[in-house]
Design a protein around this motif. Structure first.
Motif, PDB file in Angstrom:
ATOM      1  N   LYS A  84       0.849  -1.198   0.000  1.00 17.45           N
ATOM      2  CA  LYS A  84       0.000   0.000   0.000  1.00 17.45           C
ATOM      3  C   LYS A  84       0.881   1.243   0.000  1.00 17.45           C
ATOM      4  O   LYS A  84       0.626   2.205  -0.700  1.00 17.45           O
ATOM      5  CB  LYS A  84      -0.874   0.029   1.268  1.00 17.45           C
ATOM      6  N   TYR A 110       0.707   4.161  -2.734  1.00 19.22           N
ATOM      7  CA  TYR A 110       0.406   5.567  -2.436  1.00 19.22           C
ATOM      8  C   TYR A 110       1.478   6.490  -2.979  1.00 19.22           C
ATOM      9  O   TYR A 110       1.196   7.536  -3.557  1.00 19.22           O
ATOM     10  CB  TYR A 110       0.273   5.765  -0.926  1.00 19.22           C
ATOM     11  N   PHE A 136      -8.561  13.211 -10.159  1.00 21.93           N
ATOM     12  CA  PHE A 136      -9.704  13.045  -9.274  1.00 21.93           C
ATOM     13  C   PHE A 136      -9.947  11.566  -8.989  1.00 21.93           C
ATOM     14  O   PHE A 136     -10.064  11.140  -7.839  1.00 21.93           O
ATOM     15  CB  PHE A 136     -10.907  13.673  -9.980  1.00 21.93           C
ATOM     16  N   VAL A 154      -7.286   9.912  -6.837  1.00 20.56           N
ATOM     17  CA  VAL A 154      -7.377  10.233  -5.402  1.00 20.56           C
ATOM     18  C   VAL A 154      -8.518   9.455  -4.763  1.00 20.56           C
ATOM     19  O   VAL A 154      -8.366   8.861  -3.692  1.00 20.56           O
ATOM     20  CB  VAL A 154      -7.563  11.750  -5.171  1.00 20.56           C
ATOM     21  N   ILE A 155      -9.687   9.427  -5.422  1.00 20.65           N
ATOM     22  CA  ILE A 155     -10.794   8.770  -4.735  1.00 20.65           C
ATOM     23  C   ILE A 155     -10.639   7.252  -4.708  1.00 20.65           C
ATOM     24  O   ILE A 155     -10.975   6.611  -3.719  1.00 20.65           O
ATOM     25  CB  ILE A 155     -12.194   9.161  -5.277  1.00 20.65           C
ATOM     26  N   PHE A 177      -6.222   6.905  -2.809  1.00 17.64           N
ATOM     27  CA  PHE A 177      -6.064   7.532  -1.488  1.00 17.64           C
ATOM     28  C   PHE A 177      -7.293   7.332  -0.626  1.00 17.64           C
ATOM     29  O   PHE A 177      -7.195   7.097   0.578  1.00 17.64           O
ATOM     30  CB  PHE A 177      -5.780   9.027  -1.629  1.00 17.64           C
ATOM     31  N   MET A 178      -8.457   7.478  -1.227  1.00 18.45           N
ATOM     32  CA  MET A 178      -9.673   7.342  -0.431  1.00 18.45           C
ATOM     33  C   MET A 178     -10.167   5.906  -0.389  1.00 18.45           C
ATOM     34  O   MET A 178     -11.235   5.630   0.148  1.00 18.45           O
ATOM     35  CB  MET A 178     -10.766   8.281  -0.959  1.00 18.45           C
ATOM     36  N   HIS A 179      -9.398   5.020  -0.986  1.00 19.65           N
ATOM     37  CA  HIS A 179      -9.559   3.589  -0.737  1.00 19.65           C
ATOM     38  C   HIS A 179     -10.781   2.961  -1.381  1.00 19.65           C
ATOM     39  O   HIS A 179     -11.095   1.800  -1.122  1.00 19.65           O
ATOM     40  CB  HIS A 179      -9.635   3.356   0.789  1.00 19.65           C
ATOM     41  N   LEU A 180     -11.469   3.685  -2.263  1.00 21.23           N
ATOM     42  CA  LEU A 180     -12.701   3.129  -2.816  1.00 21.23           C
ATOM     43  C   LEU A 180     -12.450   1.848  -3.594  1.00 21.23           C
ATOM     44  O   LEU A 180     -13.320   0.987  -3.680  1.00 21.23           O
ATOM     45  CB  LEU A 180     -13.382   4.153  -3.735  1.00 21.23           C
ATOM     46  N   TRP A 209     -10.725  -0.612  -2.840  1.00 28.32           N
ATOM     47  CA  TRP A 209     -10.707  -1.827  -2.036  1.00 28.32           C
ATOM     48  C   TRP A 209     -11.888  -1.924  -1.085  1.00 28.32           C
ATOM     49  O   TRP A 209     -12.001  -2.874  -0.333  1.00 28.32           O
ATOM     50  CB  TRP A 209      -9.401  -1.871  -1.221  1.00 28.32           C
ATOM     51  N   ASP A 210     -12.743  -0.891  -1.093  1.00 25.98           N
ATOM     52  CA  ASP A 210     -13.859  -0.901  -0.164  1.00 25.98           C
ATOM     53  C   ASP A 210     -15.095  -1.497  -0.823  1.00 25.98           C
ATOM     54  O   ASP A 210     -15.113  -1.769  -2.009  1.00 25.98           O
ATOM     55  CB  ASP A 210     -14.170   0.535   0.298  1.00 25.98           C
ATOM     56  N   CYS A 268     -19.894   2.318  -0.975  1.00 26.49           N
ATOM     57  CA  CYS A 268     -19.258   3.610  -0.695  1.00 26.49           C
ATOM     58  C   CYS A 268     -19.086   4.408  -1.989  1.00 26.49           C
ATOM     59  O   CYS A 268     -19.336   5.616  -2.033  1.00 26.49           O
ATOM     60  CB  CYS A 268     -17.891   3.423  -0.045  1.00 26.49           C
ATOM     61  N   PHE A 293     -20.935   8.054  -2.950  1.00 26.52           N
ATOM     62  CA  PHE A 293     -20.232   9.273  -3.327  1.00 26.52           C
ATOM     63  C   PHE A 293     -20.620   9.722  -4.722  1.00 26.52           C
ATOM     64  O   PHE A 293     -20.796  10.913  -4.975  1.00 26.52           O
ATOM     65  CB  PHE A 293     -18.719   9.062  -3.235  1.00 26.52           C
TER      66      PHE A 293
END
Lengths: 280, 657, 111
Positions: C19, C23, C62, C65-66, C69-72, C74-75, C79, C83
């Motif tokens: 990770k 990043y 954009f 980042v989402i 960084f914002m982990h979408l 793997w989520d 979520c 968004f």
């Protein structure tokens, strides 16, 4: 609270919820969807007024300093990286590494804010762009200023989270601890503000023909204050007492991280729709 | 109040272990402190209801004054200025301080019970929403007690009427500030409800088994979080125009007043769906219960709710057909508005389908529900008439519009909420309203409402404009206005009967046992009133209309419950959140700061410590301290152990360390 | 108020270790794209080409980042859906407002 061995909590799945998504994360994503609409309204206002500028309106191309704004964009992106690293660190239970990453995030965030303050002052004093003397000034300052407030709130949150990572276990949370807590927060906030305004002051002095030394000579209290705050922060850093902060708190850091990254992506949109577009 | 406070199953002794003295852990179960520090969704819902009903009466008085002024031509019951204040406050009060909080009362009280949860996801945030709502409500109404007077620019606050030039005093500032606080409260509450509904459902409660009221709560919450930001921005821009010399809506500085209309209605249109969706949810619970049939076409009803919510964001400029947007824009919004009539109509058909072939039980809630279906339909018809832009060119700003929205808001939202109060009264308070008096109040309200508003369709088509304080005697509007006022007085009597009956029943009404209507949803499985912890054992849901399945399969459920009770007890018992004063403190801070910003004059000798800035900063400091304490006080809560009868057993475990 | 998350076996660790690398790589990419954008506006192409290019690059930043960084990425997909509801609605509304104010009938009268 942190009864799990490090690295053993599944940060992607919370079995106590119906979806497996932690409550705080779900709430933060919903809030961010809402914040999209909020910035959408501000961006709409700005772009609407850029459609048919009145004759005699300021020319953004002559006002903007693309170098400065690109620099601050880069800074914010780096702060996003640091934030992501802070989250990964605490998810592995590494509080110390998280603290360093939070401090660097705060550092970059402060630089961004400093650049924005510098930019606003430049525009207002040298380029004659104020909040009220043109529609462009009005919408520009309102939109970027609101973003700046979001960044400032984020920096404050980061500071509070940083200090939170020093919280002692239940029994030791006395009034003495509360006082020290507030002192710790004040110290970091003070360090941030003092350093930011000192640097802005130095830059301004140099631009108007003075020297760094002369600035500090007349603003000795800033240096003293800054070092005092750093001393306080370092003394807290070196305390070896056990803390009530660990892997179980990763969700809080992650939620805060989502907010911070969102502020970054809003800036990506603003950089394009407000700055870059004017150069065409 | 008694009924909630003195529930036998309420925990009396929340013996929390010795915590740090820094954080006050209120444990009061009765008295003022217990209300100020409550985080119990039922108590919070009750408070929302009490405040909403109070402001409903305030809004009603404002309406009666309007009708009295319009009863006769060239009347002088009110001056023009006073009249402007009345219709402004009537609209603002009814929408933001009556209907929305009354809906919130039901969201709070009923929704967690319907999904088998013990509270909402963030109980302290819930309390914060309530107290911030109260703060906003007070600030909006502060003008009554000040020389500036209450806001008088219409509930839609169009620019440039709201500019400093035309509204120089504080009344508009207080309107702005109050609305901003209400927005904060609404958004916070909605975030809470969204997370609760999505994440805290009982096992087996899949989304497609949710009661329709819960679905509508979810959609309403989404509408709120997505639409309120636009009015927040609009109000901030207006405040900046008024106080910082900007020209967002000021022509002389290069601004466009029409921008206000767009920003406002991007919020304003979803707002009306925020007002009606909860009502539709309530009706979707009542009709099946009193038809002894499941809701007809459940998936379609849910999907229609989602469609209405989504399409609601695409129609806002139908409030602006006469502003000269151009053919393409006007046509686009007209089409979208007509489209949104489709899912609405679909719902009506499904409600009729529910009634069809059912064993109808004409109790008071059913009367209001049937009234809803019919009256809302009429309001929908006049709405669809508006959607034809050429026709709207005549109807805009006339009494036809007033007729339309009162049919959907009173005949729709209010009837459903009044139905909900009757329907859920036994659950909340353990008492049932008398059928005779309930039905009487319904008929008087129904008659009064129709007599008031039906003539307004004709008044509008005959050219009577809105928001004008009087009319001349030779315009042909005399009869319509006179009849409407008589109707309003009858409506007032009906509301009075309704309230009197409600208060009487609350204090001395007939006590009833559980599940008095033989209903289908989980909340009715609880004792009346429900204990603080709601469910002794979290239910497992096997089907839509979860309670019906439970009632049909008692043996299976009993075995299941016994096993789950054991598991829960082994895991440490029922987890309950601590009460907290900090949400109230945070709201109090916002109130003080709001007053500072909007109601205090600038200091004649301005300086950092002037009265205005000083009060604002003090309020801000209180708010920040409240939030900070809230953040660090920890939310471990405490645990309850209950025996089979729901009584607290003797060995209370300490909190988890 | 939710109970602590469940434990997972240790095989997730390699995922965690990389990770950091992911990043850093994403951050480098974002910095490079920002540089490209700044150079791009001075290039002598038609306005519409550059605008399209800028918008595309911004969208790419954009999304990185989402999703990273914002982990979408793997989520749980919900979520992302949540968004995007806000994002799509906001974008649509901004577009509609701009279209409304660009319409001929909405042009300010010549002063």
């Amino acid at each position: 609270m942190s009864s799990h061995a490090a690295g053993t909590i599944d940060h992607h799945h919370d079995p106590s919820t119906s979806t497996g998504i932690p409550n705080k994360k779900l709430m933060m994503w919903t809030f961010l969807a809402s914040d999209c609409m909020f910035f959408g309204a501000l961006i709409s206002t700005h772009l609407i007024y850029r459609l048919h500028p009145a004759p005699g309106s300021p020319q953004p191309k002559e006002i903007f300093s693309l170098e400065l704004t690109s620099f601050s964009t880069f800074i914010l992106l780096m702060s996003s990286l640091m934030m992501a690293l802070a989250v990964t660190a605490i998810q592995k239970g590494n509080v110390k590494s998280m603290r360093w990453s939070l401090l660097t995030t705060i550092f970059f965030g402060t630089i961004f804010l400093g650049c924005q303050v510098y930019e606003f002052v430049e525009f207002a004093t040298l380029k004659n762009l104020t909040l009220t003397n043109s529609m462009f000034g009005t919408t520009f300052y309102t939109l970027t200023g609101t973003h700046g407030i979001h960044v400032a709130i984020g920096v404050l949150w980061l500071i509070l989270m940083y200090v939170r990572s020093f919280q002692p276990p239940e029994g030791q949370r006395t009034f003495g601890w509360l006082f020290k807590n507030c002192l710790h927060v004040s110290a970091i906030v003070g360090a941030v503000l003092l350093s930011m305004f000192a640097i802005l002051g130095v830059v301004h002095t140099i631009q108007t023909g003075g020297t760094t030394a002369s600035y500090f000579a007349s603003h000795l209290w800033m240096i003293v204050g800054f070092f005092a705050t750093i001393a306080v922060a370092v003394s807290f850093w070196r305390q070896k007492t056990a803390v009530n902060f660990g892997e179980a708190n990763a969700i809080d850091v992650e939620s805060m991280g989502l907010y911070w990254h969102f502020v970054d992506i809003v800036w990506i949109v603003i950089f394009t729709a407000v700055y870059l577009i004017e150069y065409l | 109040m008694d009924a909630i406070l003195k529930s036998e199953l309420q925990v009396k002794d929340t013996a929390a272990p010795a915590k740090s003295a820094v954080f006050w852990r209120p444990t009061a179960q009765t008295g003022l402190v217990s209300w100020l520090t409550t985080v119990d969704h039922k108590k919070i819902g009750f408070l929302y209801g009490v405040f909403a009903l109070f402001f409903f009466l305030v809004g009603g008085v404002e309406a009666l004054l309007i009708r009295l002024q319009l009863m006769l031509p060239n009347s002088s019951v009110l001056t023009a200025e006073q009249y402007n204040t009345m219709f402004t406050m009537h609209g603002t009060t009814m929408i933001f301080l009556a209907i929305m909080p009354l809906s919130a009362a039901f969201f709070n009280f009923i929704m967690p019970l319907q999904i088998g949860a013990r509270d909402v996801a963030f109980p302290r945030l819930n309390a914060f929403s309530l107290w911030t709502f109260v703060a906003g409500a007070i600030i909006i109404n502060l003008g009554w007690f000040m020389p500036d007077g209450a806001p008088n620019v219409g509930w839609t606050g169009y620019a440039p009427l709201t500019s400093k030039t035309y509204a120089p005093d504080h009344s508009v500032d207080m309107w702005i500030m109050g609305l901003q606080l209400l927005g904060v409260a609404s958004i916070a509450a909605s975030l809470n409800f969204i997370v609760t509904i999505i994440n805290m459902r009982a096992p087996g409660m899949t989304m497609m088994r949710l009661p329709v009221f819960t679905w509508m709560t979810l959609f309403t919450a989404f509408l709120i979080v997505l639409s309120f930001p636009f009015i927040t921005v609009a109000l901030v821009e207006l405040m900046m125009d008024r106080h910082f010399g900007t020209s967002f809506f000021e022509v002389s500085g290069g601004g466009m007043p029409i921008l206000w209309q767009h920003l406002f209605w991007v919020f304003g249109h979803p707002e009306v769906y925020i007002l009606i969706l909860p009502a539709m949810g309530i009706i979707s619970e009542i009709l099946p219960t009193f038809s002894r049939k499941p809701l007809f076409g459940y998936p379609i009803v849910v999907f229609s709710g989602a469609s209405i919510g989504f399409l609601g964001f695409s129609v806002w400029s139908h409030h602006m057909f006469t502003t000269g947007m151009g053919t393409v824009a006007t046509a686009a919004f007209a089409l979208a508005t007509m489209a949104i009539a489709v899912p609405t109509g679909v719902k009506i058909f499904n409600w009729i389908g529910t009634l069809w072939g059912g064993h109808l039980s004409m109790r008071t809630p059913m009367m209001f529900a049937l009234g809803f279906v019919w009256m809302f339909m009429i309001g929908g018809f006049s709405g669809v008439m508006h959607s034809a832009a050429p026709a709207d060119a005549q109807q805009q700003d006339s009494y036809f519009v007033v007729a339309h929205f009162h049919y959907v808001l009173i005949g729709g939202s209010l009837f459903a909420l009044l139905a909900g109060i009757h329907y859920w009264f036994p659950l909340m308070f353990g008492r049932k309203v008398s059928e005779f008096w309930g039905k009487l109040s319904f008929w008087v309200i129904f008659a009064g409402f129709n007599i008031t508003f039906f003539p307004m369709h004709f008044l509008g088509l005959n050219g009577m404009p809105r928001r004008t304080f009087t009319y001349d005697t030779n315009l042909g509007w005399n009869a319509g206005n006179f009849i409407a006022t008589i109707g309003a007085l009858i409506l007032g009597v009906g509301i009075f009967i309704y309230f009197a009956v409600m208060v009487y029943t609350f204090l001395k009404g007939e006590k009833v046992g559980k599940d008095v209507w033989d209903a289908r949803t989980l909340e009715w499985s609880l004792p009346n009133p429900p204990p603080e912890y709601n469910y002794r054992v979290i239910p497992t849901v096997h089907a839509r209309d979860a309670l019906w399945y439970i009632k049909q399969n008692p043996a299976e459920i009993a075995k299941e419950d016994a096993a789950k009770a054991k598991i829960e007890a082994d895991h440490g018992g029922i987890h309950m959140p601590h009460q907290s004063i900090y949400p109230f403190v945070a709201s109090l801070g916002m109130f003080v700061a709001g007053v500072g910003i909007s109601a205090i004059d600038h200091d004649p000798t301005p300086g950092f410590w002037g009265k205005k800035i000083g009060i604002t900063l003090i309020g801000g400091a209180i708010m920040c301290l409240g939030i900070y304490w809230w953040a660090i006080e920890g939310n471990e809560g405490y645990h309850l152990h209950l025996d089979e009868d729901g009584k607290e057993s003797k060995d209370k475990k300490a909190d988890h360390p | 108020m939710s109970a602590p998350a469940s434990t997972v076996p240790a095989h997730d660790h390699s995922h965690e270790a990389s990770k950091f690398q992911i990043y850093v790589n994403v951050a480098m990419l974002l910095a490079i794209i920002t540089g490209v954008e700044i150079v791009g506006i001075y290039l002598p192409f038609a306005k519409w080409i550059i605008v399209t290019g800028l918008v595309i690059l911004s969208v790419v930043k954009f999304l990185y980042v989402i999703f990273y960084f914002m982990h979408l990425r793997w989520d749980k997909p919900f979520c992302t859906i949540l968004f995007f509801i806000g994002l799509v609605l906001a974008s649509g509304t901004v577009w509609a407002l701009l279209a409304l104010f660009s319409a001929k009938d909405s042009l300010p009268l010549p002063t």
